[in-house]
Design a protein around this motif. Structure first.
Motif, PDB file in Angstrom:
ATOM      1  N   LEU A  37       0.838  -1.206   0.000  1.00  0.00           N
ATOM      2  CA  LEU A  37       0.000   0.000   0.000  1.00  0.00           C
ATOM      3  C   LEU A  37       0.872   1.255   0.000  1.00  0.00           C
ATOM      4  CD1 LEU A  37      -2.721   1.458   0.218  1.00  0.00           C
ATOM      5  CD2 LEU A  37      -2.598   1.149   2.700  1.00  0.00           C
ATOM      6  N   LEU A  38       1.853   1.319   0.890  1.00  0.00           N
ATOM      7  CA  LEU A  38       2.726   2.492   0.961  1.00  0.00           C
ATOM      8  C   LEU A  38       3.450   2.737  -0.354  1.00  0.00           C
ATOM      9  CD1 LEU A  38       4.222   1.842   4.498  1.00  0.00           C
ATOM     10  CD2 LEU A  38       2.842   3.833   3.874  1.00  0.00           C
ATOM     11  N   ARG A  39       3.790   1.672  -1.055  1.00  0.00           N
ATOM     12  CA  ARG A  39       4.546   1.795  -2.297  1.00  0.00           C
ATOM     13  C   ARG A  39       3.685   2.223  -3.478  1.00  0.00           C
ATOM     14  NH1 ARG A  39       7.332  -1.676   0.844  1.00  0.00           N
ATOM     15  NH2 ARG A  39       9.621  -1.812   0.604  1.00  0.00           N
ATOM     16  N   ARG A  40       2.399   2.407  -3.287  1.00  0.00           N
ATOM     17  CA  ARG A  40       1.544   2.905  -4.370  1.00  0.00           C
ATOM     18  C   ARG A  40       1.526   4.433  -4.429  1.00  0.00           C
ATOM     19  NH1 ARG A  40      -1.860  -0.939  -6.670  1.00  0.00           N
ATOM     20  NH2 ARG A  40      -0.778  -2.941  -6.495  1.00  0.00           N
ATOM     21  N   TYR A  41       2.244   5.085  -3.524  1.00  0.00           N
ATOM     22  CA  TYR A  41       2.249   6.551  -3.448  1.00  0.00           C
ATOM     23  C   TYR A  41       3.664   7.085  -3.641  1.00  0.00           C
ATOM     24  CZ  TYR A  41      -2.241   5.805  -1.038  1.00  0.00           C
ATOM     25  OH  TYR A  41      -3.517   5.425  -0.707  1.00  0.00           O
ATOM     26  N   TRP A  42       3.753   8.325  -4.087  1.00  0.00           N
ATOM     27  CA  TRP A  42       5.015   9.049  -4.013  1.00  0.00           C
ATOM     28  C   TRP A  42       5.276   9.379  -2.541  1.00  0.00           C
ATOM     29  CZ3 TRP A  42       8.459  10.074  -7.889  1.00  0.00           C
ATOM     30  CH2 TRP A  42       8.034   9.858  -9.198  1.00  0.00           C
ATOM     31  N   ARG A 131      21.042  -2.528 -16.551  1.00  0.00           N
ATOM     32  CA  ARG A 131      20.280  -1.481 -15.856  1.00  0.00           C
ATOM     33  C   ARG A 131      20.525  -1.625 -14.356  1.00  0.00           C
ATOM     34  NH1 ARG A 131      15.900   1.348 -18.532  1.00  0.00           N
ATOM     35  NH2 ARG A 131      15.415   3.146 -17.208  1.00  0.00           N
ATOM     36  N   GLN A 132      21.020  -0.559 -13.742  1.00  0.00           N
ATOM     37  CA  GLN A 132      21.146  -0.538 -12.294  1.00  0.00           C
ATOM     38  C   GLN A 132      19.743  -0.370 -11.703  1.00  0.00           C
ATOM     39  OE1 GLN A 132      23.782  -1.062 -10.498  1.00  0.00           O
ATOM     40  NE2 GLN A 132      22.987  -0.561  -8.482  1.00  0.00           N
ATOM     41  N   PRO A 133      19.285  -1.273 -10.827  1.00  0.00           N
ATOM     42  CA  PRO A 133      17.938  -1.108 -10.243  1.00  0.00           C
ATOM     43  C   PRO A 133      17.776   0.280  -9.623  1.00  0.00           C
ATOM     44  CG  PRO A 133      18.827  -3.265  -9.710  1.00  0.00           C
ATOM     45  CD  PRO A 133      19.956  -2.495 -10.335  1.00  0.00           C
ATOM     46  N   TRP A 134      16.661   0.939  -9.916  1.00  0.00           N
ATOM     47  CA  TRP A 134      16.476   2.341  -9.538  1.00  0.00           C
ATOM     48  C   TRP A 134      15.009   2.603  -9.244  1.00  0.00           C
ATOM     49  CZ3 TRP A 134      13.688   5.975 -12.730  1.00  0.00           C
ATOM     50  CH2 TRP A 134      13.112   5.372 -13.873  1.00  0.00           C
ATOM     51  N   TYR A 135      14.757   3.755  -8.649  1.00  0.00           N
ATOM     52  CA  TYR A 135      13.401   4.236  -8.428  1.00  0.00           C
ATOM     53  C   TYR A 135      13.276   5.645  -9.001  1.00  0.00           C
ATOM     54  CZ  TYR A 135      12.309   0.469  -5.086  1.00  0.00           C
ATOM     55  OH  TYR A 135      12.067  -0.751  -4.490  1.00  0.00           O
ATOM     56  N   TYR A 147       8.995   7.114  -5.977  1.00  0.00           N
ATOM     57  CA  TYR A 147       7.929   6.132  -6.166  1.00  0.00           C
ATOM     58  C   TYR A 147       8.584   4.759  -6.186  1.00  0.00           C
ATOM     59  CZ  TYR A 147       4.286   3.229  -8.069  1.00  0.00           C
ATOM     60  OH  TYR A 147       3.386   2.209  -8.241  1.00  0.00           O
ATOM     61  N   MET A 148       8.202   3.902  -5.218  1.00  0.00           N
ATOM     62  CA  MET A 148       8.864   2.626  -5.017  1.00  0.00           C
ATOM     63  C   MET A 148       7.958   1.437  -5.306  1.00  0.00           C
ATOM     64  SD  MET A 148      10.883   3.718  -1.480  1.00  0.00           S
ATOM     65  CE  MET A 148      11.551   2.068  -1.198  1.00  0.00           C
ATOM     66  N   GLY A 149       6.862   1.675  -6.020  1.00  0.00           N
ATOM     67  CA  GLY A 149       5.900   0.624  -6.282  1.00  0.00           C
ATOM     68  C   GLY A 149       5.999   0.055  -7.682  1.00  0.00           C
TER      69      GLY A 149
END
Length: 396
Positions: A37-42, A131-135, A147-149
């Motif tokens: 849930l938290l990851r659905r938001y900026w 690709r370096q994993p990123w957000y 944004y981490m979702g």
């Protein structure tokens, strides 16, 4: 023959089973209901000034990340281990186009694209495949938001109405403080124990007014009549205090799903709120907060930290003074790393936090069904957080 009666030990601690927390609304790692849930938001992850050409290790929702700002001014947030051989990018060098690993010089931009492999022929003929994993990150309101979702679910970063249209002599200032009363920037208990405090309106008249001395304005010590109600984005507490001189003091606080708080100034500032706060879990047993507020151009803080016992700030007090004059940190950390929800005895003054817990549970179900929770927008014109909180003296 008279039979000797034996005492009955009602509520004896002997044989008590360990309490349990509600994992669905407290645990925040990837794959957990609240974590998703938290990851659905900026979410704000740092102050804007902390994103610099010096890599910074941060932790959000149980994930360690490297924050930086390339020399062209763009913020970046990447996995700490280099995609090549796993060396930590905390030792990297930030350049015009991104961050370069210290080990073999691979250069990654703020979106994780590998743009240079200096040890490879032709600077890495197949570098575009790495690709370096990123957000994704954005600057807003003196904070860095991430944004981490799920990428396909990324919403629009909303505007905050209370922070828009400021005067020429004002600015937006960002702060990171785990407790408004002081304490470390990262606090050692679960995020929800702090967050629910926004709707725990009665503790102000006890903890902050009588038990540890008057910490706010005298009007806050008056025991309020409280009504809790659902809003479009969460739950609000409307507190009515009839003051000794007959005036009505109306105070409104809000908790917005899933982790936004809007708490009015406690030192007498009248009118609607001009600040907003995000409670950010560092992991399951630590949290921090980020606040953005409207201040004068010359200000260096959103508001001065309140003086506690004997003219001291929280961090200047001894352990004995903390025991004798507890504040928010002591009351919340005193519940343990994660409070035992099964041991709670909730009563009428806890209606607000019960409403919010149920609201969170509903949002967890919405996300589990693949839909957007409250406060997630796809239309830029609609993506506005509107607050109702504030202090209103002499209210009718």
């Amino acid at each position: 023959m008279e039979v000797e009666s034996k005492p009955v030990f009602m509520g004896s601690l002997y044989g008590k089973k360990p309490g349990k927390h509600i994992p669905e609304i407290t645990e925040v790692s990837q794959g957990t209901p609240m974590g998703e849930l938290l990851r659905r938001y900026w979410q704000p992850v740092a102050l804007a000034k902390e994103a610099t050409t010096t890599p910074k290790l941060i932790q959000v929702f149980g994930e360690e990340l490297i924050l930086f700002r390339d020399k062209s001014g763009r913020p970046g947030l990447v996995h700490p281990r280099c995609a090549h051989r796993g060396t930590s990018l905390i030792y990297g060098k930030v350049e015009e186009r991104g961050i370069r690993c210290c080990y073999h010089g691979w250069l990654f931009d703020v979106e994780g694209k590998c743009v240079e492999q200096p040890c490879e022929p032709n600077n890495g003929e197949h570098r575009s495949k790495v690709r370096q994993p990123w957000y994704p990150v954005q600057d807003a309101y003196d904070l860095v938001f991430a944004y981490m979702g799920p990428p396909e679910k990324m919403p629009i970063l909303p505007r905050v109405e209370a922070l828009e249209g400021i005067n020429a002599d004002q600015k937006i200032l960002g702060e990171q403080k785990a407790f408004a009363s002081g304490g470390p920037a990262i606090a050692d208990c679960n995020w929800l124990q702090y967050f629910e405090n926004a709707l725990d309106t009665f503790h102000v008249s006890v903890l902050h007014s009588n038990f540890s001395g008057l910490q706010f304005i005298p009007e806050m010590a008056v025991m309020p009549n409280v009504e809790w109600s659902l809003t479009k984005l969460g739950v609000k507490a409307t507190q009515k205090r009839v003051l000794p001189d007959g005036r009505l003091f109306l105070r409104v606080t809000e908790a917005l799903a899933p982790n936004v708080r809007s708490v009015p100034d406690a030192f007498g500032k009248n009118g609607p709120v001009d600040r907003i706060e995000w409670t950010i879990p560092v992991d399951d047993t630590h949290f921090t907060t980020f606040t953005a507020g409207v201040v004068h151009q010359d200000a260096t803080v959103i508001r001065e930290r309140r003086v506690l016992h004997d003219g001291k700030l929280w961090e200047d007090m001894t352990e004995e003074e903390h025991r004798a004059f507890p504040d928010d940190r002591e009351a919340q950390v005193g519940q343990g790393p994660i409070t035992w929800h099964t041991d709670e005895h909730l009563v009428t003054s806890d209606v607000g936090l019960v409403m919010f817990r149920r609201l969170l549970q509903r949002q967890l179900a919405v996300v589990a069904a693949g839909n957007d929770p409250l406060g997630v927008w796809r239309n830029k014109e609609e993506a506005v957080i509107q607050l109702e909180a504030g202090n209103f003296f002499d209210a009718q």
